[in-house]
Design a protein around this motif. Structure first.
Motif, PDB file in Angstrom:
ATOM      1  N   THR A   2      60.741  31.529  16.967  1.00 13.31           N
ATOM      2  CA  THR A   2      59.684  32.422  17.411  1.00 13.31           C
ATOM      3  C   THR A   2      59.151  33.243  16.249  1.00 13.31           C
ATOM      4  N   SER A   3      57.829  33.422  16.214  1.00 11.53           N
ATOM      5  CA  SER A   3      57.237  34.250  15.163  1.00 11.53           C
ATOM      6  C   SER A   3      57.395  35.732  15.538  1.00 11.53           C
ATOM      7  N   TYR A  46      66.793  33.353  19.420  1.00 16.75           N
ATOM      8  CA  TYR A  46      67.118  33.513  20.846  1.00 16.75           C
ATOM      9  C   TYR A  46      66.167  34.538  21.469  1.00 16.75           C
ATOM     10  N   PRO A  47      64.926  34.163  21.738  1.00 14.94           N
ATOM     11  CA  PRO A  47      63.917  35.106  22.209  1.00 14.94           C
ATOM     12  C   PRO A  47      64.243  35.777  23.549  1.00 14.94           C
ATOM     13  N   LYS A  48      65.139  35.233  24.324  1.00 17.28           N
ATOM     14  CA  LYS A  48      65.525  35.840  25.607  1.00 17.28           C
ATOM     15  C   LYS A  48      66.683  36.823  25.458  1.00 17.28           C
ATOM     16  N   LEU A  49      67.162  36.998  24.232  1.00 18.50           N
ATOM     17  CA  LEU A  49      68.271  37.904  23.963  1.00 18.50           C
ATOM     18  C   LEU A  49      67.792  39.353  24.035  1.00 18.50           C
ATOM     19  N   GLY A  50      68.637  40.239  24.462  1.00 16.38           N
ATOM     20  CA  GLY A  50      68.314  41.662  24.470  1.00 16.38           C
ATOM     21  C   GLY A  50      67.889  42.158  25.832  1.00 16.38           C
ATOM     22  N   GLY A  56      57.531  42.571  29.296  1.00 16.03           N
ATOM     23  CA  GLY A  56      57.951  41.279  28.752  1.00 16.03           C
ATOM     24  C   GLY A  56      58.596  41.370  27.384  1.00 16.03           C
ATOM     25  N   SER A  57      58.486  42.528  26.740  1.00 22.63           N
ATOM     26  CA  SER A  57      59.146  42.680  25.445  1.00 22.63           C
ATOM     27  C   SER A  57      60.645  42.887  25.665  1.00 22.63           C
ATOM     28  N   ARG A  58      61.394  42.798  24.593  1.00 21.09           N
ATOM     29  CA  ARG A  58      62.847  42.948  24.671  1.00 21.09           C
ATOM     30  C   ARG A  58      63.329  43.838  23.539  1.00 21.09           C
ATOM     31  N   SER A  59      64.497  44.403  23.735  1.00 21.45           N
ATOM     32  CA  SER A  59      65.094  45.292  22.752  1.00 21.45           C
ATOM     33  C   SER A  59      66.473  44.767  22.372  1.00 21.45           C
ATOM     34  N   ILE A  60      66.757  44.788  21.077  1.00 17.46           N
ATOM     35  CA  ILE A  60      68.080  44.399  20.595  1.00 17.46           C
ATOM     36  C   ILE A  60      68.570  45.482  19.632  1.00 17.46           C
ATOM     37  N   GLN A  61      69.795  45.917  19.831  1.00 19.31           N
ATOM     38  CA  GLN A  61      70.399  46.967  19.019  1.00 19.31           C
ATOM     39  C   GLN A  61      70.898  46.417  17.689  1.00 19.31           C
ATOM     40  N   PHE A  62      70.738  47.211  16.635  1.00 19.66           N
ATOM     41  CA  PHE A  62      71.381  46.890  15.371  1.00 19.66           C
ATOM     42  C   PHE A  62      72.887  46.899  15.620  1.00 19.66           C
ATOM     43  N   THR A  63      73.638  46.172  14.830  1.00 20.02           N
ATOM     44  CA  THR A  63      75.076  46.103  14.984  1.00 20.02           C
ATOM     45  C   THR A  63      75.768  47.348  14.445  1.00 20.02           C
TER      46      THR A  63
END
Length: 70
Positions: A2-3, A46-50, A56-63
């Motif tokens: 995904t871009s 993995y665009p469905k991750l988060g 429709g947007s998603r959020s993913i936390q820094f580790t």
């Protein structure tokens, strides 16, 4: 894969945060940038991750740092 794009306010925050961590330690700044890059890679692969939002947007936390990508 995904871009993605980084909007100007997010880019400003990335630069400012990197500079902040760089003032503390080069290694810490390097870890921050690597954490960011890892999140970008995970989202692209993995665009469905988060956590999903209604728009429709998603959020993913820094580790390792108190940041998230949307």
């Amino acid at each position: 894969m995904t871009s993605y794009r980084i909007i100007s306010p997010a880019e400003d925050e990335l630069v400012d945060s990197t500079a902040y961590y760089l003032e503390i330690s080069f290694g810490l700044a390097q870890d921050f940038v690597e954490d960011f890059e890892q999140c970008v890679l995970m989202i692209r692969n993995y665009p469905k991750l988060g956590r999903p939002f209604e728009d429709g947007s998603r959020s993913i936390q820094f580790t390792k740092f108190p940041f998230a990508l949307i």
